[in-house]
Design a protein around this motif. Structure first.
Motif, PDB file in Angstrom:
ATOM      1  N   TRP A   1       0.761  -1.362  -0.088  1.00  0.00           N
ATOM      2  CA  TRP A   1      -0.076  -0.180  -0.046  1.00  0.00           C
ATOM      3  C   TRP A   1       0.750   1.271  -0.126  1.00  0.00           C
ATOM      4  CZ3 TRP A   1      -0.535  -4.042   3.349  1.00  0.00           C
ATOM      5  CH2 TRP A   1       0.014  -3.948   4.704  1.00  0.00           C
TER       6      TRP A   1
ATOM      7  N   SER B   1       0.762   7.450   3.081  1.00  0.00           N
ATOM      8  CA  SER B   1       0.237   5.995   3.332  1.00  0.00           C
ATOM      9  C   SER B   1      -0.035   6.071   4.833  1.00  0.00           C
ATOM     10  CB  SER B   1       0.562   4.719   2.768  1.00  0.00           C
ATOM     11  OG  SER B   1       0.483   4.815   1.648  1.00  0.00           O
TER      12      SER B   1
ATOM     13  N   GLU C   1      -0.823   3.194   7.981  1.00  0.00           N
ATOM     14  CA  GLU C   1      -0.881   1.931   8.612  1.00  0.00           C
ATOM     15  C   GLU C   1      -1.020   1.813  10.053  1.00  0.00           C
ATOM     16  OE1 GLU C   1       2.074  -1.148   7.279  1.00  0.00           O
ATOM     17  OE2 GLU C   1       2.548  -1.248   9.287  1.00  0.00           O
TER      18      GLU C   1
ATOM     19  N   LEU D   1      -5.476  -1.923   9.646  1.00  0.00           N
ATOM     20  CA  LEU D   1      -6.027  -0.944   8.728  1.00  0.00           C
ATOM     21  C   LEU D   1      -4.860  -0.408   8.031  1.00  0.00           C
ATOM     22  CD1 LEU D   1      -8.828   1.416   9.120  1.00  0.00           C
ATOM     23  CD2 LEU D   1      -6.557   2.325   8.451  1.00  0.00           C
TER      24      LEU D   1
ATOM     25  N   TYR E   1      -4.023   2.466   4.736  1.00  0.00           N
ATOM     26  CA  TYR E   1      -4.748   3.277   3.789  1.00  0.00           C
ATOM     27  C   TYR E   1      -3.804   3.930   2.836  1.00  0.00           C
ATOM     28  CZ  TYR E   1      -7.164   7.578   1.956  1.00  0.00           C
ATOM     29  OH  TYR E   1      -7.626   8.407   1.047  1.00  0.00           O
ATOM     30  N   ASP E   2      -4.037   3.685   1.588  1.00  0.00           N
ATOM     31  CA  ASP E   2      -3.124   4.336   0.499  1.00  0.00           C
ATOM     32  C   ASP E   2      -3.536   5.735  -0.025  1.00  0.00           C
ATOM     33  OD1 ASP E   2      -1.771   4.957  -1.908  1.00  0.00           O
ATOM     34  OD2 ASP E   2      -1.996   3.133  -2.798  1.00  0.00           O
TER      35      ASP E   2
ATOM     36  N   ARG F   1      -7.565   4.537  -1.283  1.00  0.00           N
ATOM     37  CA  ARG F   1      -8.105   3.051  -1.234  1.00  0.00           C
ATOM     38  C   ARG F   1      -7.685   2.631  -0.075  1.00  0.00           C
ATOM     39  NH1 ARG F   1      -5.148   0.264  -6.421  1.00  0.00           N
ATOM     40  NH2 ARG F   1      -2.931  -0.056  -5.633  1.00  0.00           N
ATOM     41  N   PHE F   2      -8.264   1.573   0.695  1.00  0.00           N
ATOM     42  CA  PHE F   2      -7.955   0.875   1.870  1.00  0.00           C
ATOM     43  C   PHE F   2      -7.297  -0.247   1.352  1.00  0.00           C
ATOM     44  CE2 PHE F   2     -10.833   4.003   3.881  1.00  0.00           C
ATOM     45  CZ  PHE F   2     -10.057   3.835   4.875  1.00  0.00           C
TER      46      PHE F   2
ATOM     47  N   GLU G   1      -6.948  -4.744   1.844  1.00  0.00           N
ATOM     48  CA  GLU G   1      -7.872  -5.512   2.416  1.00  0.00           C
ATOM     49  C   GLU G   1      -7.365  -6.158   3.725  1.00  0.00           C
ATOM     50  OE1 GLU G   1      -9.093  -8.404  -0.375  1.00  0.00           O
ATOM     51  OE2 GLU G   1      -9.856  -6.962  -1.600  1.00  0.00           O
ATOM     52  N   THR G   2      -8.120  -6.445   4.654  1.00  0.00           N
ATOM     53  CA  THR G   2      -7.619  -6.755   6.049  1.00  0.00           C
ATOM     54  C   THR G   2      -8.866  -7.508   6.673  1.00  0.00           C
ATOM     55  OG1 THR G   2      -8.395  -5.197   7.497  1.00  0.00           O
ATOM     56  CG2 THR G   2      -6.189  -4.765   6.506  1.00  0.00           C
TER      57      THR G   2
ATOM     58  N   ASP H   1     -11.929   1.925  11.750  1.00  0.00           N
ATOM     59  CA  ASP H   1     -12.060   2.836  10.891  1.00  0.00           C
ATOM     60  C   ASP H   1     -11.108   4.117  11.209  1.00  0.00           C
ATOM     61  OD1 ASP H   1     -12.855   4.043   8.411  1.00  0.00           O
ATOM     62  OD2 ASP H   1     -14.971   4.172   8.965  1.00  0.00           O
TER      63      ASP H   1
ATOM     64  N   ILE I   1     -11.379  10.020   7.378  1.00  0.00           N
ATOM     65  CA  ILE I   1     -10.706  10.278   6.265  1.00  0.00           C
ATOM     66  C   ILE I   1     -10.639  11.786   5.801  1.00  0.00           C
ATOM     67  CG2 ILE I   1     -10.683  10.102   3.642  1.00  0.00           C
ATOM     68  CD1 ILE I   1      -9.968   7.530   4.954  1.00  0.00           C
TER      69      ILE I   1
END
Length: 442
Positions: free
Chosen positions: A122, A208, A210, A223, A225-226, A231-232, A234-235, A241, A244
């Motif tokens: 990511w 990014s 993490e 979690l 996030y790029d 985009r997130f 997958e985990t 959450d 954003i």
């Protein structure tokens, strides 16, 4: 008008003093400079060296005049004196600036830092180009600091021109809640924020974020996030959450756990990636749930002298598993005393991760001196607080009557005496009337 002018001047002076006081709030931070000893190859056990170091910190760049006013201590090598420019004031926190003469001091460590491209997927978009920017050709340092009373944890990446001792903070990642405690089922916010120097070439090049979980050697991705591609990753984690909007507007990368569970206890690492740079802070989360107590049998049966009654206290639904169970007895006189721990069982863990434990106690009125009874209390001491559960115990057939019993016996005796006296008077009156009637006939 002159009074207004005077007030205006006073306001200007006060504002100037406030600004100068705010500017001087940045601490002189004592640190350890830690690095690998030269001349040793790689391996699992690399010898490290540490030297005393000092950072003078300002929010504005240094000038020759401001540097000449500073007087570093003689016991620190001049090569380990740094004049740090921190535009965001990330170091300028009260948690890193203890009162003068304070014994407790913040913890600080400086390490050499080598910019590099991250290998996690990511962050791959941050370093699409295989060439390293010229901007990276400098001296880089990472600084990890912990504030007083667990108020702040901070990780900064600093850049200094080669052979210079005037680094500037480029990336700052911090948390105002290094330690968080929560009860089961509550919404949990793990604070993490970051700042990037707007004048740096890495600003606006993407980022990014993490969040990773670690506990007793086990870890998982919570979690990721790029930010460059929005985009997130997958985990397998659910109920986690980030905001954003706040992430882009203020650098708020805090993790939100919608409903805390026992499995959430552990260490969470917030990592912020920039092209060739990264910084991270750790936040410890502890789920603390006090026990629920129940005493069995309920209610307690009557206890006869010489009889042994077995009672049990059940503590359930608590976390973590550390618990201290005990018993107390409160007599009719209001005085309490300990009856010991009883027989404590081992822990049992439920499917939701909470624990339960029991304590059994044998009640023998002849040995424990329970008198005519009182309150039996189960006491559970836990990190989440002390909990108590009580049950009434009545002992019958005790040879020595209590004061209340004696008073009741006297009252009953007086009542019986009064009834006998009344009946005796009634019968005597009736016999007298009968005799008078007989004499009248004859």
């Amino acid at each position: 008008m002159s009074e207004i002018a005077t007030i205006y001047k006073i306001s200007i002076i006060a504002f100037t003093l406030f600004c100068s006081a705010s500017g001087s709030a940045c601490p002189v931070l004592e640190c350890w400079f830690v690095q690998e000893k030269p001349g040793h190859g790689g391996g699992f056990s690399v010898p490290m060296s540490q030297e005393k170091s000092l950072m003078f910190i300002r929010t504005e760049p240094y000038s020759e005049e401001t540097m000449s006013e500073l007087h570093p201590p003689a016991d620190i090598s001049p090569s380990r004196i740094y004049y740090v420019t921190d535009p965001a004031g990330s170091f300028c926190s009260a948690a890193l600036n203890p009162p003068k003469g304070s014994v407790n001091k913040p913890k600080c460590e400086i390490n050499p830092f080598m910019p590099h491209a991250s290998m996690v997927r990511w962050t791959s978009a941050l370093t699409d180009s295989a060439q390293s920017p010229v901007y990276l050709q400098a001296d880089w340092f990472s600084v990890a600091a912990q504030g007083l009373d667990e108020q702040l944890t901070l990780s900064n990446i600093m850049r200094a021109p080669s052979a210079s001792k005037e680094p500037e903070v480029i990336l700052s990642v911090s948390s105002k809640t290094p330690v968080v405690r929560s009860r089961l089922g509550e919404l949990v916010l793990l604070d993490c924020g970051f700042w990037v120097d707007p004048s740096s070439p890495v600003h606006g090049s993407g980022f990014s974020v993490e969040w990773r979980y670690q506990f007793r050697g086990e870890g998982r991705l919570v979690l990721a996030y790029d930010g460059k591609n929005d985009r997130f990753a997958e985990t397998s984690e659910t109920g986690a959450d980030i905001d954003i909007t706040g992430l882009y507007e203020t650098g708020n990368a805090s993790l939100i756990l919608e409903e805390s569970q026992v499995r959430h206890s552990g260490t969470y690492i917030c990592t912020v990636y920039l092209p060739h740079l990264l910084a991270q802070v750790a936040v410890d989360l502890e789920i603390v749930e006090p026990p629920s107590l129940s005493i069995f049998p309920s209610p307690l049966p009557l206890l006869v002298p010489g009889q042994v009654l077995l009672i049990q206290c059940e503590a359930s639904g608590f976390a973590p598993h550390t618990l201290d169970l005990g018993w107390e007895f409160t007599g009719a006189d209001g005085k309490s005393r300990s009856l010991g721990q009883g027989g404590v069982t081992g822990h049992r863990q439920a499917s939701d991760g909470t624990f339960s434990q029991s304590s059994r106690l044998e009640l023998d009125s002849s040995k424990l001196g329970l008198g005519r009874g009182g309150d039996i209390t189960c006491v559970a001491k836990h990190d989440g607080g002390t909990r108590r559960a009580s049950a009434a115990l009545n002992v019958i057939g005790v040879s020595a009557p209590s004061i209340e019993d004696s008073m009741a016996m006297v009252a009953v005796a007086l009542l019986l005496y009064g009834m006998i006296k009344f009946l005796s008077w009634t019968f005597s009156s009736s016999e007298g009337e009968v005799n008078l009637d007989v004499e009248g006939i004859f």
